[in-house]
Design an enzyme around this catalytic site. Structure first.
Site, PDB file in Angstrom:
ATOM      1  N   GLU A 103      -6.624   5.023   7.365  1.00 31.56           N
ATOM      2  CA  GLU A 103      -6.351   6.621   7.277  1.00 31.56           C
ATOM      3  C   GLU A 103      -7.496   7.273   6.443  1.00 31.56           C
ATOM      4  O   GLU A 103      -7.854   8.345   6.593  1.00 31.56           O
ATOM      5  CB  GLU A 103      -5.093   6.547   6.187  1.00 31.56           C
ATOM      6  CG  GLU A 103      -3.862   6.295   7.244  1.00 31.56           C
ATOM      7  CD  GLU A 103      -2.805   5.784   6.527  1.00 31.56           C
ATOM      8  OE1 GLU A 103      -2.523   5.838   5.099  1.00 31.56           O
ATOM      9  OE2 GLU A 103      -1.876   5.132   7.156  1.00 31.56           O
ATOM     10  N   GLY A 148       2.298   2.317  10.780  1.00 30.06           N
ATOM     11  CA  GLY A 148       3.142   3.267  10.374  1.00 30.06           C
ATOM     12  C   GLY A 148       3.932   3.868  11.735  1.00 30.06           C
ATOM     13  O   GLY A 148       4.541   4.613  11.775  1.00 30.06           O
ATOM     14  N   HIS A 207      -9.341   1.662   4.593  1.00 31.69           N
ATOM     15  CA  HIS A 207      -8.159   1.836   5.199  1.00 31.69           C
ATOM     16  C   HIS A 207      -8.389   2.823   6.347  1.00 31.69           C
ATOM     17  O   HIS A 207      -9.169   3.912   6.182  1.00 31.69           O
ATOM     18  CB  HIS A 207      -7.260   2.153   4.333  1.00 31.69           C
ATOM     19  CG  HIS A 207      -5.587   2.268   4.875  1.00 31.69           C
ATOM     20  ND1 HIS A 207      -5.178   3.152   5.730  1.00 31.69           N
ATOM     21  CD2 HIS A 207      -4.816   1.201   4.737  1.00 31.69           C
ATOM     22  CE1 HIS A 207      -4.113   2.934   6.256  1.00 31.69           C
ATOM     23  NE2 HIS A 207      -3.891   1.756   5.565  1.00 31.69           N
ATOM     24  N   GLY A 237       2.777  -1.184   4.284  1.00 32.84           N
ATOM     25  CA  GLY A 237       2.849   0.290   3.829  1.00 32.84           C
ATOM     26  C   GLY A 237       4.491   0.558   3.664  1.00 32.84           C
ATOM     27  O   GLY A 237       4.921   0.420   2.477  1.00 32.84           O
ATOM     28  N   GLY A 238       4.990   1.151   4.544  1.00 31.06           N
ATOM     29  CA  GLY A 238       6.317   1.667   4.528  1.00 31.06           C
ATOM     30  C   GLY A 238       7.170   0.595   3.917  1.00 31.06           C
ATOM     31  O   GLY A 238       7.854   1.051   2.980  1.00 31.06           O
ATOM     32  N   ASN A 247       0.962  -1.157   0.124  1.00 30.91           N
ATOM     33  CA  ASN A 247       0.004  -0.111   0.028  1.00 30.91           C
ATOM     34  C   ASN A 247       0.834   1.061  -0.005  1.00 30.91           C
ATOM     35  O   ASN A 247       1.373   1.694   1.137  1.00 30.91           O
ATOM     36  CB  ASN A 247      -0.994   0.035   1.308  1.00 30.91           C
ATOM     37  CG  ASN A 247      -1.662   1.217   1.494  1.00 30.91           C
ATOM     38  OD1 ASN A 247      -1.611   2.196   0.413  1.00 30.91           O
ATOM     39  ND2 ASN A 247      -2.307   1.459   2.632  1.00 30.91           N
ATOM     40  N   TRP A 248       1.175   1.904  -1.353  1.00 33.53           N
ATOM     41  CA  TRP A 248       2.133   2.772  -1.524  1.00 33.53           C
ATOM     42  C   TRP A 248       1.648   4.273  -0.821  1.00 33.53           C
ATOM     43  O   TRP A 248       2.450   5.235  -0.522  1.00 33.53           O
ATOM     44  CB  TRP A 248       2.351   3.168  -2.798  1.00 33.53           C
ATOM     45  CG  TRP A 248       3.078   1.874  -3.597  1.00 33.53           C
ATOM     46  CD1 TRP A 248       3.427   0.659  -2.965  1.00 33.53           C
ATOM     47  CD2 TRP A 248       3.966   2.008  -4.745  1.00 33.53           C
ATOM     48  NE1 TRP A 248       4.187  -0.028  -3.912  1.00 33.53           N
ATOM     49  CE2 TRP A 248       4.320   0.569  -4.836  1.00 33.53           C
ATOM     50  CE3 TRP A 248       4.180   3.141  -5.724  1.00 33.53           C
ATOM     51  CZ2 TRP A 248       5.288   0.504  -6.111  1.00 33.53           C
ATOM     52  CZ3 TRP A 248       4.749   2.715  -6.878  1.00 33.53           C
ATOM     53  CH2 TRP A 248       5.554   1.497  -7.017  1.00 33.53           C
ATOM     54  N   LYS A 249       0.369   4.155  -0.321  1.00 33.29           N
ATOM     55  CA  LYS A 249      -0.360   5.577   0.338  1.00 33.29           C
ATOM     56  C   LYS A 249       0.011   6.717  -0.645  1.00 33.29           C
ATOM     57  O   LYS A 249      -0.034   6.625  -1.767  1.00 33.29           O
ATOM     58  CB  LYS A 249       0.273   5.766   1.768  1.00 33.29           C
ATOM     59  CG  LYS A 249       0.287   4.395   2.718  1.00 33.29           C
ATOM     60  CD  LYS A 249       0.215   4.646   4.063  1.00 33.29           C
ATOM     61  CE  LYS A 249       0.176   3.372   4.707  1.00 33.29           C
ATOM     62  NZ  LYS A 249       0.233   3.549   5.969  1.00 33.29           N
ATOM     63  N   GLU A 278      -5.886  -4.506  10.221  1.00 36.65           N
ATOM     64  CA  GLU A 278      -4.761  -3.586  10.626  1.00 36.65           C
ATOM     65  C   GLU A 278      -4.998  -2.818  12.025  1.00 36.65           C
ATOM     66  O   GLU A 278      -5.947  -1.951  12.010  1.00 36.65           O
ATOM     67  CB  GLU A 278      -4.620  -2.709   9.406  1.00 36.65           C
ATOM     68  CG  GLU A 278      -4.513  -3.335   8.328  1.00 36.65           C
ATOM     69  CD  GLU A 278      -3.568  -2.195   7.291  1.00 36.65           C
ATOM     70  OE1 GLU A 278      -2.836  -2.720   6.769  1.00 36.65           O
ATOM     71  OE2 GLU A 278      -4.075  -1.158   7.086  1.00 36.65           O
ATOM     72  N   SER A 294       3.277  -2.120  10.088  1.00 32.41           N
ATOM     73  CA  SER A 294       4.585  -2.314  10.306  1.00 32.41           C
ATOM     74  C   SER A 294       5.317  -3.817  10.393  1.00 32.41           C
ATOM     75  O   SER A 294       6.025  -4.172  10.835  1.00 32.41           O
ATOM     76  CB  SER A 294       4.995  -1.739  11.842  1.00 32.41           C
ATOM     77  OG  SER A 294       4.454  -0.461  12.079  1.00 32.41           O
TER      78      SER A 294
END
Ligand code: PGA
Length: 255
Positions: A100, A176, A98, A237-238, A13-15, A170, A216
């Site tokens: 966010e 994150g 998601h 993500g990251g 998930n590149w956000k 999640e 994470s």
């Protein structure tokens, strides 16, 4: 419940990261590293990067997804993109719900349901995100929160359509933050989600249903998390923005 009935899915998930040129470079870097993966590999990228990603991933085993979609076919929704538009661009996978989107952009369980419905109606596969806030975990209501998120999102979804749903558990406090859920915490909720699927549908549907963990996950902890019986993959993500790290997670899922 038998893990061998399910193929793991590792999705990045590149956000809000990467320009189209950077997208081409990153997909080209990931491609050879995951070419022999024994799991499904997905990169969910920003709307403006979709064409670059689709082009770069052509002929490879990387599938390209979007990070959200609107529930309406078209209309006065400034800044939004419909599932129909995504499908027309050649995108078959989309993330809904998601945290966010829920936290910063007002998504609710009902709008997440509607977005999921629109994606299914357009023949897409959905990575449906659910998870509790830290306060909710501390109040011991994690499963109540997650169950109601799942039940509302899946209302009206048929058993056949369920084949195109992946749930990503999640925990919001782990996203994150570098604070991963322990493998046991991840397993506990992923297992409970599978049991809920068995209750809402049946055991056969639950056995083949893919439940990811996200929050994470990285090259170091992936082995342990993905080794759990009910953790069938990850939403990353990251670590999905660094080709070697993402590839290491794909490798862990391929064992
Ligand atoms: P993270 O994000 O891996 O950076 O914690 C996961 C996600 O938000 O899907």
């Amino acid at each position: 419940m038998n893990k061998s009935l399910r193929k793991a899915v590792i999705a990045g998930n590149w956000k809000m990261n990467k320009t189209p040129a950077e997208t081409t470079a990153l997909i080209n870097e990931i491609k050879p590293l995951v070419a022999d993966a024994d799991c499904d590999v997905v990169c969910c990228v920003p709307y403006v990067d979709l064409f670059a990603a689709l082009e770069a991933a052509k002929g490879s085993n990387i599938k390209i997804g979007a990070e959200n979609c609107h529930w309406a076919k078209s209309g006065a929704f400034t800044g939004e993109v419909s599932a129909e538009m995504l499908k027309a661009c050649g995108v078959d996978i989309v993330i809904t719900g998601h945290s966010e989107r829920r936290t910063y952009f007002g998504d609710t369980d009902v709008t997440v349901h509607d977005r999921t419905r629109a994606a299914l109606d357009n023949g897409m596969t959905v990575i449906l995100c659910v998870g509790e806030y830290l306060e909710q975990r501390e109040q011991n209501i994690t499963m109540e929160v997650v169950s109601s998120q799942v039940k509302i999102a899946l209302a009206g979804v048929s058993k056949e359509e369920l084949d195109r749903i992946i749930i990503a558990y999640e925990p919001v406090w782990a996203i994150g933050t570098g604070k991963t859920a322990t493998a046991d915490q991840a397993e506990e909720v992923c297992k409970a989600i599978r049991e809920l699927i068995a209750e809402l549908y049946d055991k056969e549907a639950a056995d083949k249903f893919v439940v990811q963990y996200g929050g994470s996950m990285n090259a170091k902890n992936a082995d342990e998390l993905l080794g759990k019986e009910d953790v069938d993959g990850g939403l990353i993500g990251g670590a999905s923005l660094k080709a070697p790290d993402f590839a290491a997670i794909v490798k862990a899922a391929s064992k």
